[in-house]
Scaffold this active site. Structure first.
Site, PDB file in Angstrom:
ATOM      1  N   TRP A  72       9.096 -12.220  -6.401  1.00 28.96           N
ATOM      2  CA  TRP A  72       7.845 -12.738  -6.939  1.00 28.96           C
ATOM      3  C   TRP A  72       6.868 -11.654  -7.348  1.00 28.96           C
ATOM      4  O   TRP A  72       5.950 -11.906  -8.113  1.00 28.96           O
ATOM      5  CB  TRP A  72       7.166 -13.617  -5.890  1.00 28.96           C
ATOM      6  CG  TRP A  72       6.609 -12.837  -4.722  1.00 28.96           C
ATOM      7  CD1 TRP A  72       7.295 -12.003  -3.898  1.00 28.96           C
ATOM      8  CD2 TRP A  72       5.249 -12.795  -4.281  1.00 28.96           C
ATOM      9  NE1 TRP A  72       6.474 -11.465  -2.960  1.00 28.96           N
ATOM     10  CE2 TRP A  72       5.196 -11.930  -3.161  1.00 28.96           C
ATOM     11  CE3 TRP A  72       4.073 -13.404  -4.705  1.00 28.96           C
ATOM     12  CZ2 TRP A  72       4.021 -11.656  -2.466  1.00 28.96           C
ATOM     13  CZ3 TRP A  72       2.901 -13.138  -4.007  1.00 28.96           C
ATOM     14  CH2 TRP A  72       2.871 -12.267  -2.903  1.00 28.96           C
ATOM     15  N   ASP A  73       7.044 -10.443  -6.815  1.00 31.43           N
ATOM     16  CA  ASP A  73       6.022  -9.419  -7.090  1.00 31.43           C
ATOM     17  C   ASP A  73       6.024  -9.014  -8.557  1.00 31.43           C
ATOM     18  O   ASP A  73       5.026  -8.499  -9.063  1.00 31.43           O
ATOM     19  CB  ASP A  73       6.153  -8.217  -6.155  1.00 31.43           C
ATOM     20  CG  ASP A  73       7.589  -7.777  -5.967  1.00 31.43           C
ATOM     21  OD1 ASP A  73       8.455  -8.249  -6.722  1.00 31.43           O
ATOM     22  OD2 ASP A  73       7.842  -6.960  -5.072  1.00 31.43           O
TER      23      ASP A  73
ATOM     24  N   GLU B 198       4.839 -12.771   5.463  1.00 29.72           N
ATOM     25  CA  GLU B 198       6.138 -13.019   6.093  1.00 29.72           C
ATOM     26  C   GLU B 198       6.101 -12.891   7.615  1.00 29.72           C
ATOM     27  O   GLU B 198       7.148 -12.917   8.258  1.00 29.72           O
ATOM     28  CB  GLU B 198       7.193 -12.092   5.488  1.00 29.72           C
ATOM     29  CG  GLU B 198       7.430 -12.404   4.017  1.00 29.72           C
ATOM     30  CD  GLU B 198       8.415 -11.457   3.343  1.00 29.72           C
ATOM     31  OE1 GLU B 198       8.578 -10.326   3.848  1.00 29.72           O
ATOM     32  OE2 GLU B 198       9.010 -11.852   2.325  1.00 29.72           O
TER      33      GLU B 198
ATOM     34  N   LYS C 123       1.287  -9.836   7.996  1.00 25.39           N
ATOM     35  CA  LYS C 123       1.957  -8.708   7.358  1.00 25.39           C
ATOM     36  C   LYS C 123       1.170  -8.262   6.134  1.00 25.39           C
ATOM     37  O   LYS C 123       1.060  -7.075   5.848  1.00 25.39           O
ATOM     38  CB  LYS C 123       3.377  -9.134   6.956  1.00 25.39           C
ATOM     39  CG  LYS C 123       4.247  -8.010   6.432  1.00 25.39           C
ATOM     40  CD  LYS C 123       5.644  -8.527   6.117  1.00 25.39           C
ATOM     41  CE  LYS C 123       6.517  -7.464   5.471  1.00 25.39           C
ATOM     42  NZ  LYS C 123       7.713  -8.045   4.855  1.00 25.39           N
ATOM     43  N   GLN C 124       0.668  -9.210   5.355  1.00 25.86           N
ATOM     44  CA  GLN C 124       0.069  -8.880   4.071  1.00 25.86           C
ATOM     45  C   GLN C 124      -0.907  -9.973   3.638  1.00 25.86           C
ATOM     46  O   GLN C 124      -0.781 -11.119   4.045  1.00 25.86           O
ATOM     47  CB  GLN C 124       1.165  -8.763   3.022  1.00 25.86           C
ATOM     48  CG  GLN C 124       1.900 -10.080   2.803  1.00 25.86           C
ATOM     49  CD  GLN C 124       3.259  -9.871   2.171  1.00 25.86           C
ATOM     50  OE1 GLN C 124       4.242  -9.757   2.897  1.00 25.86           O
ATOM     51  NE2 GLN C 124       3.309  -9.817   0.870  1.00 25.86           N
TER      52      GLN C 124
END
Lengths: 577, 577
Positions: free
Chosen positions: B163-164, B292, B404-405
């Site tokens: 997806w990035d 995640e 995580k992000q």
């Protein structure tokens, strides 16, 4: 004689074969073998009327019993002995063994209309014995091993041992063959070092018993329906408590049980936490309960209830040792580096344990988000799409409100004294339509609760499904082996379910109930603290008879009965539902 | 010339090599080769003062461009051409290509104190160009392929596309190399058949783009941090909308985009449901968001917000086609078997979408159970235990309140117009301390929101971390390859973050802000609907200059500016934070 070992774990097995040929005919014998293969060929000049009798003897030894180097030697000595004794003696000792087993274990049903051939009752009796016999096969030689999910009947689950040994099999073994029950609990005790290491691996204190294992190490690859099933810790401790209560084996509790209780209680305390979002209650997040269609959930009710029982029993056991047996307590504290403050913390967690409850539905939600799930479309699920796990992606199943196997309902059976009949009824009626029974562990438990709440039709339907699981291939997968746990479940269904047996506080109690149409007499033995009781539930009365032992106190409903050598029998009326 | 193919998917690659030796010395040449190996050895009698110049030419062809049988022929023809043209011409065309790239893409920073050697600014400039150059390397030849997570710099993630590409790279490409942006979206369009099949496999309607893929098929083995990341569908549709708005490429929307919109909207409608437990709101359960460390959750806010945008854009696009281009609408309806009631259902889901909100904290909880989690013990997590996923069992991480992000924060950047600055500030301050930044996708996004809410210190700290991710090996894993998405993120950080660029409604807007201590001038080009705008944010003023094209309407804060060939430049004062 051939000896093989597995490649990585070096589990070794020796199989020796010998023959004894009796005949007046002329014969020759040729033996050939290589590394993997052995053959004995007899060439016999057979004559009419001249009998030929070949006896074949086999001896097995595994590296569980002796070190690999000794296996062949041992097999040879044993073979020499049995060849010398001969087949008849083997047969006699086997007969004794089986008679003894059936005396302790047989559950008998008999239709009162004895003059008629009641085919159903005969078949049910056969099915019961088929089930009990397979449990015997699977567990009789469980010495330093567990009982594989399929016993010795198939290779599914790779021979691994799961929680169903403790929850589904140990009740039968505890009340009929306590020596084997102890073997199995000792086997768990011996894997405590690996369970401690596994807890470290997952970042926990205490010990974490493996979800599936052969040698004590966790063998499950998929955490969602594997490692996340922390409840196995509580299941083993639950079986330990039942075993100790039923046998009075306080020595085992002192020498092995207490240490397991300390380490499992530690795990629960480390795993859970006091949650602000739940008003300071002790919550256990991200675990999977018995129901593998709802994985990695928060506050699975079964897990929280069983963990509470685990913590409570651990605190009680340690406190009792401290008061009554300071030496044992000191030894335990030394072995486990136990700090007295830990016991206080367990008691606090016990008292603060969060158990989900839905005020409006008046049920225990299976977990925090169970009622948030989208309903499963049962109506448009074709019959041949069960078990769902073979036809739908796990994400699709986990997302929906659908249950593989009794979960809250199982807790309501195991911890029956904590729930009113009304609560059992409400929960059963809520969960039963959502339960696929895709696991063979479900029907026997549903049958018991159905019996307890007086739903005779479902008790019989689920009970028959459990009873005939393998004989009638209810699950369609008996080719992969028998469902040993379900077989244990049928015994529970007969005794706890139809027999109304209760054992919540160490005294055996019976609340037998009989449906109006039911004309079968149920008779079963129960071994309790070295005594053997035989219970016969007739049409109008129930008879309690002390068969072995000096005396035994039991309860008929709320009445205490004292059986003794002088007054071994008590008869009471049976209630009709 | 060597030609190799992968064993299962038969992806083929041909590499041809040839040499041109210029020297007056005597030399010989020996060529050897076998199936897997080719060698050309020159033996030269070198003489003092006598130059030797060897030019080596290499040609690559892959089976993406021609069928495997033709690859060698094609490579030969190309080799003949370039050998004939010579190195100088190759060099010239490459220089033109690069100059063109930098003209469209270069982001320049310059310290105003030009007379002093400002080492930091020079280094920052180098780092920016290092990042942009690697994006070029990774994406320039993305024709019928995606951009691998590590570009061409390493083998981590097995060359898979995620997806990035859409969320972190496409903004840069859309605004500097729209042709490549289109290539990448076309590549997604071409995998629609596999995405449809994958949806079926998971029991869904519509299409489900693969979480990781090479050929269009799902290649992720672990659903929790893989397939469960349904948000990739919405991410691709988000990038599609930005691309269409920035390029005006309505043809692509009509011919490819609309079909993807229909199928992705279908998936969302099928995946979610109207939940009684959430007062009839449209809920999406059991998905994993960008973060995640919190997997398979209910109502991940990012997913719900982006799904809503996906559904909204799908309905809007289909309705616009129906009104303005009946032929195209009919063709679309035919291709997708679209029923008009579906669009209504999408609009209803858009309007009923559940977005979690916590009244007391006034934040958007990342998911339904995020606030139920046990806080992560950051204080006792040693520095060297990051990234956590390498040191803790996933169950242990998933159970805790640790990120995580950027997840909610990413939604607040992508859908910036839906949130007030106050809301961004509250959420940033709540989530920032919980965010490990264990993913390289985090810092650039945190930097942008920090810049938007005026937290200069954090904007710079996270911005520098993103900018130097690979040059300074911030993540400690550059040996596995460059973080191409983070590189795209640094461009977003410079333009959207420091440049205050906004593109919510198809008109470019700029809200430049400058911190008191900041003395650097920022200059960057943006391509919009075929025109090129250059923005220079000075110390006191911002200058907007139309470089290519007839006219362009933009906004400076809320003021509309009309740039044209006659009046190509507008200057406005820069606000100080």
């Amino acid at each position: 004689m051939l000896c093989h070992a597995t490649e990585r774990s070096r589990l070794a097995l020796t199989c020796a074969t010998d023959h004894f040929l009796e005949t007046s005919c002329t014969y020759g014998c040729k033996v050939t073998h290589n590394e993997d293969f052995g053959q004995v060929a007899f060439t016999i000049e057979a004559q009419p009327e001249s009998p030929i009798q070949l006896s074949k003897y086999m001896v097995y030894y595994t590296s569980r019993i002796a070190c690999a180097e000794e296996l062949c030697g041992r097999a040879e000595w044993t073979m020499d002995r049995v060849m010398h004794q001969g087949f008849q003696q083997l047969l006699t000792s086997q007969e004794q063994y089986m008679n003894d087993f059936w005396r302790r274990s047989d559950v008998r049903v008999k239709d009162v209309r004895e003059d008629r051939t009641n085919r159903t009752t005969v078949e049910i009796q056969q099915a019961i014995r088929f089930n009990l016999f397979h449990i015997l096969q699977a567990s009789a030689r469980a010495e330093d091993t567990g009982v594989p999910a399929k016993g010795l009947t198939g290779q599914a689950y790779e021979g691994h041992y799961f929680w169903d040994t403790e929850i589904y099999l140990l009740p039968f073994l505890t009340y009929t063959s306590p020596r084997i029950a102890k073997n199995l609990l000792t086997f768990r005790y011996k894997m405590l070092p690996q369970a401690r290491a596994r807890a470290r691996e997952l970042g926990h204190r205490g010990a974490m018993f493996p979800w599936r294992t052969v040698s004590g190490e966790e063998a499950s690859a998929y955490y969602a329906a594997g490692t996340a099933q922390y409840h196995i810790n509580a299941d083993i401790m639950y079986a330990l408590r039942k075993y100790v209560q039923a046998t009075g084996d306080e020595l085992f509790l002192r020498d092995c049980g207490a240490e397991m209780l300390v380490e499992t209680a530690r795990l629960w305390l480390d795993l859970g936490f006091y949650s602000d979002a739940k008003r300071g209650k002790f919550c256990i997040n991200s675990v999977t309960g018995p129901d593998e269609y709802n994985t990695v959930v928060n506050n699975n009710a079964y897990t929280n209830l069983m963990a509470r029982e685990n913590l409570r029993y651990a605190a009680q056991t340690v406190e009792a040792l401290r008061t009554n047996d300071p030496d044992a307590y000191n030894s335990l504290a030394h072995k486990t580096a136990l700090d007295p403050s830990e016991v206080k913390a367990w008691i606090h967690a016990t008292e603060s344990m969060y158990v989900p409850y839905h005020e409006k539905l008046k049920i225990i939600p299976q977990d925090d988000s169970f009622l948030d799930r989208e309903p499963w479309d049962f109506q448009n699920t074709p019959r041949e799409h069960y078990p769902l796990l073979l036809f739908y992606h796990p994400l699709n199943i986990y997302r929906k409100r659908v249950i593989k196997q009794a979960d809250v309902i199982l807790a309501m059976f195991l911890l029956g004294h904590e729930f009113s009949t009304d609560a059992k009824k409400r929960n059963f009626e809520f969960y039963d339509p959502l339960t696929t029974g895709d696991s063979s562990l479900s029907s026997c438990v549903e049958a018991i609760i159905a019996a307890q709440i007086g739903d005779t039709e479902k008790a019989i339907r689920y009970g028959m499904a459990a009873l005939l699981m393998d004989l009638a291939d209810v699950g369609g997968n008996v080719k992969d082996g028998c469902h040993i746990a379900s077989m244990g479940g049928t015994w529970m269904m007969l005794t706890y379910g139809l027999g109304g047996m209760r054992d919540d506080d160490g005294i055996l109690a019976f609340w037998p109930r009989r449906a109006p149409e039911d004309n079968a007499i149920l008779r079963f033995p129960v071994t309790h603290c070295g005594r053997m009781l035989e219970v016969e539930i007739g049409l109008e009365t129930v008879e309690y008879a002390l068969r072995d032992g000096e005396h035994l106190t039991i309860r008929h409903e709320t009445e205490e009965l004292h059986l003794s050598r002088e007054n071994p029998v008590a008869v009471r009326p049976v209630s009709r539902t």
